[in-house]
Design an enzyme around this catalytic site. Structure first.
Site, PDB file in Angstrom:
ATOM      1  N   GLY A  98       0.626  -1.301   0.103  1.00 35.99           N
ATOM      2  CA  GLY A  98      -0.279   0.544  -0.108  1.00 35.99           C
ATOM      3  C   GLY A  98       1.277   0.957   0.404  1.00 35.99           C
TER       4      GLY A  98
ATOM      5  N   PRO B 293       2.288   4.412   1.066  1.00 34.59           N
ATOM      6  CA  PRO B 293       3.378   5.317   2.094  1.00 34.59           C
ATOM      7  C   PRO B 293       2.277   5.845   3.102  1.00 34.59           C
ATOM      8  CG  PRO B 293       4.674   6.078   0.240  1.00 34.59           C
ATOM      9  CD  PRO B 293       3.316   5.516  -0.450  1.00 34.59           C
ATOM     10  N   GLY B 294       2.285   5.761   4.438  1.00 32.78           N
ATOM     11  CA  GLY B 294       1.075   5.974   5.252  1.00 32.78           C
ATOM     12  C   GLY B 294       0.089   5.927   5.926  1.00 32.78           C
TER      13      GLY B 294
ATOM     14  N   GLY C 217      -0.564   2.811   7.229  1.00 35.60           N
ATOM     15  CA  GLY C 217      -0.995   1.969   8.022  1.00 35.60           C
ATOM     16  C   GLY C 217       0.162   0.595   8.518  1.00 35.60           C
ATOM     17  N   LYS C 218       0.822   0.334   8.064  1.00 37.46           N
ATOM     18  CA  LYS C 218       1.191  -1.270   6.749  1.00 37.46           C
ATOM     19  C   LYS C 218       1.921  -1.204   8.341  1.00 37.46           C
ATOM     20  CE  LYS C 218       3.022  -0.091   3.670  1.00 37.46           C
ATOM     21  NZ  LYS C 218       2.393   1.087   3.275  1.00 37.46           N
TER      22      LYS C 218
ATOM     23  N   GLU D  31      -5.441  34.587  -8.389  1.00 37.21           N
ATOM     24  CA  GLU D  31      -6.531  33.904  -7.329  1.00 37.21           C
ATOM     25  C   GLU D  31      -7.484  33.616  -7.537  1.00 37.21           C
ATOM     26  OE1 GLU D  31      -4.929  31.227  -6.541  1.00 37.21           O
ATOM     27  OE2 GLU D  31      -3.268  32.178  -6.600  1.00 37.21           O
TER      28      GLU D  31
END
Ligand code: ADP
Length: 597
Positions: free
Chosen positions: A183, A185-186, A188-189, A406
């Site tokens: 999965g 990065p980040g 929750g592995k 903008e």
């Protein structure tokens, strides 16, 4: 040279320790006084827990029968075994010699051995240096992992293997040896792997793939050996290897050819995985975000044969993650986590944890008693656009250019399909490069981008540049990031999404990384096709640019008045902004262009 090598490793050697008897040692273990034990071939060294004075002792185990490991484990004693250290190091020296890089490298090694105050770096090289979390000390369970229900369901089985192994062994079932968590990065592995150990109540030995490999050939392999030896002594337990791709890349496509450090490390890992039986209670969990580059030998049955996808969370997953991370945070009543979850598509668990912390920091800095919704809003912007830099001084002309730019984005964006609402315009500089920004918040999770929405995004991106042209008659360098993004998107439409009428549904880019963005490579294509791709990309951009110009021309008055309001207030949002945006008029040709290009 060699006399340096048998120097002691670890913290014990440098401190004075007193002699103790073996029976006294066993007694102290049983009465839970011992914190850590280092087992050496000729003696046992141990440290008492701080509450018993942290005293250091050594004792001679010779003549004693039986394995004390299980006794130590049952009393939660940290175990360090150093029986193979000198053999490993000798092995390294041999390899270094044969690799021909010894002269310089070995001198370097000795230098560090001397400098280390008795703890030779040479001695530590072959050890795995794994972080070991002992039984009962992990404290992470599935309750700490939110939203990854499918992954948790699959891993629940592993928990059962570890805690009720006998049930499976009895019936003759083979417990899998390796599980690969895949999965972005980040997501929750690492957290999931730790939770498996926490749920099963077994030790957790963790190491990152990149930590195996050093400049010295052979070190990685011996670290792998050491890690597995350590694990076998502590079974049942979990070995966790993060960034498996750092060692597990497909072999055989490098210049050195078949014998470099990474390959040796990988080979050792394969050998170790073949050499142990999952039924002994050691389960290897590895994590990667690049499954496509792993060596096929790693994913064949008997090694990492189970793959568990740890996906980016959807809206309800994000809500659950927010609930987990706000457990210990005081929230004001106005905080609506559901709204925050809706505004953060694409955020992974790590981003959300960071977001909650940012909001809490913001609240504390502003001396709030609880974290307000406004703190969360500010934190989301901070994560997306970077920190506010009110101190950055712009000249009046620059401020004006930024403001037109903008407002240009937001007026064009207001007419485009896709369920994203322009929710804020600001000319307060933020982060590294943004002098102003327009925030478009999605109203729901989207998994597909439709053709008209893609055109809409192109026009919105080019709206800033178009405003500068419409009003000021000259352009600035401020649009470079927009142009970059627009070009990327237009190119992807042609080369990956098959959205070109003339080129058809052919992928001209190979998407080489599933979980990492921005890495793709071109297929081999003919010169004519390359020219056609360029022509199509340019045409898409030109048409979107023309449409943005048309919209702003038609709404020139609104562009002027909104820019004046923005220059005065610096930020436009909420009802005031929505009232302005509801007045934007659409050119007659807009729908036709959105549908047909
Ligand atoms: P990975 O190993 O996939 O890169 P980590 O497991 O290291 O990600 O996640 C980093 C942090 O993000 C965790 O320590 C945790 O605080 C948070 N996190 C990630 N996913 C989740 C989740 N599903 N539930 C709760 N927290 C999460």
């Amino acid at each position: 040279m060699f006399p340096l090598l048998p120097l002691g490793i670890g913290s014990m050697k440098t401190q004075t320790s007193s002699q103790s008897t073996y029976s006294k040692f066993i007694e102290q273990v049983k009465s839970e006084e011992v914190q850590q034990v280092t087992i050496k071939p000729d003696r046992i060294e141990y440290i008492l827990k701080p509450e018993f004075g942290s005293q250091r002792y050594y004792t001679d185990p010779s003549g004693q029968k039986g394995d004390i490991t299980s006794l130590l484990q049952s009393h939660n004693v940290e175990i360090i075994t150093l029986n193979d250290s000198s053999a490993n190091t000798a092995g390294i020296i041999g390899l270094l010699l044969s690799s021909g890089i010894l002269v310089g490298a070995f001198a370097w090694l000795l230098k560090f051995s001397n400098a280390g105050g008795g703890v030779g770096i040479g001695m530590k090289m072959g050890k795995s240096n794994a972080r070991v979390y002992n039984r009962g000390k992990i404290g992470t369970t599935f309750l700490d992992v939110a939203g990854a229900d499918e992954a948790k369901r699959e891993l629940q089985e592993v928990v059962d293997f570890l805690s009720n192994g006998e049930k499976y062994r009895k019936i003759g079932a083979k417990i899998p040896k390796g599980i690969l968590l895949v999965g972005s990065p980040g997501t929750g592995k690492t957290l999931l792997a730790k939770a498996v150990a926490g749920e099963a109540g077994v030790p957790f030995l963790s190491m990152s793939g990149s930590e195996f490999v050093e400049v010295f050939v052979g070190v990685g392999a011996s670290r792998v050996r050491d890690l597995f030896n350590q694990a076998k002594r502590q079974a049942p337990c979990i070995i966790f290897i993060d960034e498996l791709d750092a060692i597990g890349k497909t072999r055989g496509n490098n210049v050195v050819g078949g014998n470099d450090e990474r390959e040796q490390t990988l080979n050792q890992l394969l050998t170790e995985m073949d050499g142990f039986d999952g039924n002994n209670g050691v389960i290897v969990i590895a994590a990667t975000n690049r499954p496509e580059i792993l060596d096929p030998a790693l994913i064949r049955p008997g090694r990492f044969d189970r793959q568990v996808l740890v996906d980016r969370p959807d809206k309800s997953g994000r809500l659950e993650i927010l609930l987990v991370h706000t457990r210990s945070v005081i929230l004001s009543e106005d905080v609506n986590l559901e709204v925050i979850a809706a505004q953060t598509p694409g955020f992974v668990g790590a981003d959300l944890a960071n977001l909650v912390n940012e909001a809490a920091l913001m609240a504390a800095r502003n001396n709030h008693q609880a974290v307000l919704m406004a703190d969360f809003k500010e934190a989301i912007e901070r994560v997306i656009a970077g920190l506010e830099k009110r101190s950055r001084i712009l000249t009046p002309q620059e401020r004006q250019t930024v403001a037109y730019h903008e407002v240009g984005h937001s007026l064009v964006g207001a007419l485009m399909p896709g369920g994203s609402k322009v929710s804020k315009i600001s000319i307060v500089p933020r982060g590294v490069g943004a002098l102003g920004y327009t925030l478009q918040m999605p109203e729901e999770d989207r998994f597909l981008l439709l053709e008209d929405e893609l055109r809409g995004q192109l026009a919105t991106l080019l709206g800033g540049r178009a405003a500068e042209e419409t009003i000021l008659g000259k352009v600035s360098s401020g649009a470079s990031d927009d142009i970059q993004k627009a070009t990327d998107l237009a190119e992807r439409a042609v080369t990956q999404y098959g959205m070109s009428n003339t080129l058809g549904p052919i992928a001209f880019e190979k998407n080489s990384a599933q979980f990492l963005q921005g890495s793709s490579s071109r297929r081999s294509i003919s010169a004519e096709v390359a020219v056609e791709i360029d022509r199509q990309v340019k045409q898409n951009i030109d048409l979107a640019h023309d449409m943005a110009l048309k919209i702003l021309e038609l709404n020139r008055g609104l562009l002027e008045s909104t820019t004046q309001a923005l220059l005065e207030k610096e930020v436009l949002e909420g009802d005031e902004l929505q009232r302005i945006l509801s007045q934007v008029q659409a050119p007659i040709s807009l729908n036709n262009w959105l549908m047909k290009g």
